[in-house]
Write an enzyme that holds these catalytic residues in place. Structure first.
Site, PDB file in Angstrom:
ATOM      1  N   HIS A  67       1.214 -11.340  -5.481  1.00 47.01           N
ATOM      2  CA  HIS A  67       0.226 -11.714  -4.472  1.00 47.01           C
ATOM      3  C   HIS A  67       0.255 -13.239  -4.326  1.00 47.01           C
ATOM      4  CE1 HIS A  67      -4.055 -10.941  -2.709  1.00 47.01           C
ATOM      5  NE2 HIS A  67      -3.536 -12.049  -2.211  1.00 47.01           N
ATOM      6  N   GLU A 115       1.710  -8.424  -1.645  1.00 43.01           N
ATOM      7  CA  GLU A 115       0.389  -8.250  -1.064  1.00 43.01           C
ATOM      8  C   GLU A 115      -0.224  -9.609  -0.754  1.00 43.01           C
ATOM      9  OE1 GLU A 115      -1.717  -6.058  -4.087  1.00 43.01           O
ATOM     10  OE2 GLU A 115      -2.407  -7.901  -5.069  1.00 43.01           O
ATOM     11  N   HIS A 132      -7.106  -2.456  -8.424  1.00 44.46           N
ATOM     12  CA  HIS A 132      -8.149  -3.424  -8.746  1.00 44.46           C
ATOM     13  C   HIS A 132      -9.042  -2.892  -9.864  1.00 44.46           C
ATOM     14  CE1 HIS A 132      -9.890  -7.352  -7.685  1.00 44.46           C
ATOM     15  NE2 HIS A 132     -10.961  -6.862  -8.275  1.00 44.46           N
TER      16      HIS A 132
END
EC number: 2.6.99.2
Length: 238
Positions: A43, A70, A190
């Protein structure tokens, strides 16, 4: 079988704290694959406080499983994804200064943007995934963008799990079932951990992929990276 994609951002955070190249992010990614991970997630953020754009370019020729990038679709992120052409791009609505992702997209408010991005990436052979919560109407809108998958934001599940795991997982099962019926693949991520992952996976057996970084790297401090990856895969495929 649900794939485990290891998010290596925290490895880059440790490296960046001291400068130099220890730990070596590229080598850790290769080792994760060697130890059984079915994907690598990064990310990159504009300030490069963990994964750097140069890391992403360096990882591309090394990854032998699935490469998932991401992030928030700013111009530099879009350009990076189009140049690297990963297996999958996961679109996340976090601000550039966010510590970590903390919400899914409101697809209604960003429908045109998301639809255009999906068209752009899929035309280049890149699988797309949109980061969302469990609101069913929102997932229906996500399907209309043409995205291949959604990724369920699982922090609410992780937070509620210690108090009532059945109530914690229920909205995610409903959301995942709707997505499946709409023809979408379902990812999740998450705050998933060794504590809560097996229960989540058991209730959504058609889950395509989980992306896990923080908890997995923390566990690796105690168990070692090879054993930790094995423990997470066991949670997914018990």
């Amino acid at each position: 079988m649900t794939n485990l994609s290891v998010n290596i951002n925290k490895v880059a955070t440790i490296r960046n704290a001291r400068g130099g190249n220890m730990p070596n992010v590229l080598k850790v990614a290769q080792d994760c694959e060697l130890f059984g991970a079915q994907g690598i997630t990064v990310h990159p953020r504009p300030d490069e406080r963990h994964i750097r754009y140069s890391d992403v370019y360096g990882l591309k020729p090394l990854i032998r499983t699935e490469f998932n990038i991401e992030g928030y679709p700013c111009d530099t992120f879009i350009d990076l994804v189009l140049k690297v052409k990963p297996t999958q791009v996961t679109l996340v609505p976090d601000a550039p200064d966010a510590i970590t992702s903390n919400a899914g997209w409101d697809v209604k408010d960003h429908f045109d943007l998301l639809s255009e991005l999906v068209d752009t990436f899929t035309s280049q052979g890149i699988r797309t995934s949109i980061f969302v919560g469990t609101d069913l109407a929102n997932i229906e809108r996500a399907a209309k963008t043409g995205t291949d998958r959604i990724e369920l934001y699982t922090e609410p599940y992780a937070t509620r799990y210690p108090e009532d795991r059945d109530k914690a997982v229920a909205p995610f099962v409903a959301a995942a079932r709707l997505a499946k019926n709409l023809g979408l693949g379902v990812n999740a991520g998450h705050d998933l951990s060794l504590e809560n992952l097996a229960f989540f996976s058991k209730h959504i057996p058609w889950l395509e992929e989980v992306s896990i970084g923080h908890a997995l790297i923390c566990d690796a401090l105690y168990h070692g990276l090879r054993e930790t990856i094995a423990l997470y895969k066991a949670c997914l495929n018990d």
